[in-house]
Motif scaffolding. Sequence first.
Motif, PDB file in Angstrom:
ATOM      1  N   UNK A  97       0.702 -10.398   6.385  1.00  0.00           N
ATOM      2  CA  UNK A  97      -0.142 -11.457   5.829  1.00  0.00           C
ATOM      3  C   UNK A  97      -0.823 -12.235   6.951  1.00  0.00           C
ATOM      4  N   UNK A  98      -0.033 -12.629   7.951  1.00  0.00           N
ATOM      5  CA  UNK A  98      -0.595 -13.395   9.062  1.00  0.00           C
ATOM      6  C   UNK A  98      -1.653 -12.584   9.806  1.00  0.00           C
ATOM      7  N   UNK A  99      -1.374 -11.306  10.023  1.00  0.00           N
ATOM      8  CA  UNK A  99      -2.308 -10.482  10.786  1.00  0.00           C
ATOM      9  C   UNK A  99      -3.568 -10.139   9.977  1.00  0.00           C
ATOM     10  N   UNK A 100      -3.443 -10.023   8.662  1.00  0.00           N
ATOM     11  CA  UNK A 100      -4.629  -9.819   7.830  1.00  0.00           C
ATOM     12  C   UNK A 100      -5.563 -11.018   7.955  1.00  0.00           C
ATOM     13  N   UNK A 101      -5.008 -12.227   7.878  1.00  0.00           N
ATOM     14  CA  UNK A 101      -5.844 -13.416   8.023  1.00  0.00           C
ATOM     15  C   UNK A 101      -6.412 -13.508   9.431  1.00  0.00           C
ATOM     16  N   UNK A 102      -5.614 -13.161  10.444  1.00  0.00           N
ATOM     17  CA  UNK A 102      -6.137 -13.135  11.815  1.00  0.00           C
ATOM     18  C   UNK A 102      -7.358 -12.226  11.905  1.00  0.00           C
ATOM     19  N   UNK A 103      -7.219 -11.034  11.326  1.00  0.00           N
ATOM     20  CA  UNK A 103      -8.290 -10.046  11.393  1.00  0.00           C
ATOM     21  C   UNK A 103      -9.539 -10.529  10.660  1.00  0.00           C
ATOM     22  N   UNK A 104      -9.355 -11.062   9.460  1.00  0.00           N
ATOM     23  CA  UNK A 104     -10.506 -11.544   8.688  1.00  0.00           C
ATOM     24  C   UNK A 104     -11.188 -12.717   9.392  1.00  0.00           C
ATOM     25  N   UNK A 105     -10.400 -13.634   9.920  1.00  0.00           N
ATOM     26  CA  UNK A 105     -10.975 -14.776  10.638  1.00  0.00           C
ATOM     27  C   UNK A 105     -11.815 -14.301  11.822  1.00  0.00           C
ATOM     28  N   UNK A 106     -11.279 -13.341  12.564  1.00  0.00           N
ATOM     29  CA  UNK A 106     -11.988 -12.842  13.745  1.00  0.00           C
ATOM     30  C   UNK A 106     -13.291 -12.152  13.351  1.00  0.00           C
ATOM     31  N   UNK A 107     -13.223 -11.301  12.329  1.00  0.00           N
ATOM     32  CA  UNK A 107     -14.425 -10.580  11.889  1.00  0.00           C
ATOM     33  C   UNK A 107     -15.499 -11.541  11.383  1.00  0.00           C
ATOM     34  N   UNK A 108     -15.090 -12.515  10.586  1.00  0.00           N
ATOM     35  CA  UNK A 108     -16.058 -13.445   9.995  1.00  0.00           C
ATOM     36  C   UNK A 108     -16.653 -14.363  11.058  1.00  0.00           C
ATOM     37  N   UNK A 109     -15.816 -14.859  11.962  1.00  0.00           N
ATOM     38  CA  UNK A 109     -16.325 -15.711  13.037  1.00  0.00           C
ATOM     39  C   UNK A 109     -17.346 -14.962  13.891  1.00  0.00           C
ATOM     40  N   UNK A 110     -17.040 -13.707  14.201  1.00  0.00           N
ATOM     41  CA  UNK A 110     -17.965 -12.905  15.008  1.00  0.00           C
ATOM     42  C   UNK A 110     -19.297 -12.726  14.291  1.00  0.00           C
ATOM     43  N   UNK A 111     -19.226 -12.451  12.988  1.00  0.00           N
ATOM     44  CA  UNK A 111     -20.444 -12.227  12.214  1.00  0.00           C
ATOM     45  C   UNK A 111     -21.286 -13.487  12.094  1.00  0.00           C
ATOM     46  N   UNK A 112     -20.662 -14.657  12.075  1.00  0.00           N
ATOM     47  CA  UNK A 112     -21.401 -15.900  11.851  1.00  0.00           C
ATOM     48  C   UNK A 112     -22.065 -16.462  13.112  1.00  0.00           C
ATOM     49  N   UNK A 113     -21.773 -15.905  14.263  1.00  0.00           N
ATOM     50  CA  UNK A 113     -22.378 -16.436  15.498  1.00  0.00           C
ATOM     51  C   UNK A 113     -23.902 -16.441  15.461  1.00  0.00           C
ATOM     52  N   UNK A 114     -24.545 -15.412  14.896  1.00  0.00           N
ATOM     53  CA  UNK A 114     -26.016 -15.465  14.843  1.00  0.00           C
ATOM     54  C   UNK A 114     -26.564 -16.589  13.965  1.00  0.00           C
TER      55      UNK A 114
END
Length: 356
Positions: free
Chosen positions: A253-270
């Motif tokens: 559970x913790x690692x799924x949220x880690x992964x989603x947070x990382x992916x979404x943060x990366x995508x939102x930089x633009x």
Amino acid sequence: MSTDVSYPGVYVTEADGVNLSVYPVATAVPIFALNNTSPNTEGLFNIATKIYSWADWLNKKGNKNNLTYVEDGVINLYFANGGGPCYVVSVTTLAEQVPLYDDITLIASAGQDISTQVATLCQDGNSLFAILDGPETEITSAYNPGDSFAANPYAAVYYPWFNLSWANKDIPPSGAIAGIYCSTDRTRGVWKSPANVAIQGGAVLKYSVTDDLQGQFNSGMAINMIRALDSRGPAVWGARTLDDSDNWRYICVRRLFNSAEKDIKTALRPMVFEPNNAPTWEKVRSAIGNYLHQLWRRGALVGATEAQAYFVDIGEGTTMSADDVALGKMIVRVGMAAVRPAEFVILEFTQDVAGA
């Protein structure tokens, strides 16, 4: 951009603006903390170095290939258990080096005491998770995990250590466990618990673990036990973090949220400096929604419908006030119903007595 049309046909124009999509990146890229005083690696890895295979590890050590050192066993078991590209670094420079590499997601203690570094690095928003080694000595019911570890939803502990005959050394479990994280993520997904998996590479458990002993350390500040329960040999038989709260009890559970947070943060930089208005908010909502939809379709999220599995909220009056918008704050609220492991499989037998 306007298009000058003068004859019948198909015309193409390029629309201005930022196209936004959220894509998953590698979820299991560990960095191993190496003993900075070991003759095997002394002075070689003060700067984090990427390792691609067991042969690459031997090559980057140069002529120090005696193979009687703990770190050799750790790296060997990592690749033997499905590990992919990883980093190695001296324990003394670990905290300085990790923030420099965006792809690192796991920190493996490799037999070193990294408590201070974990407390600094493994925090909200950093998308890092620590794999820690339990005591090298045999533990009993009198052992108190709180003497060695701090409560942390971003870390998990494994016990016991291994013995490797070819290395003639006791080897901490974190290398093999990191490899299992990699192989499980690759074949099943980060939402699958990295457990009920046999240890490869000829590792022999240094100590055996009983049901009673595991039961004592399977709650509170949990220790994930490695046990030899069947013909497979040693297998990972625990999937808990160092946090016993309902939200963050399980590693997956913790690692799924880690992964989603990382992916979404990366995508939102633009989106930084884009207009903070309704069209931008809809673009963000759509991109994140598409990403979460794929997670749900792949079985990462619970729910018969999308609405039960996840939500994405954004907008003035919903996640932002007028003042937030004026101050340039674009606030997105994301919710996920994560899958939890079936940790306790309970069989109930009823005897059906035939009537007289």
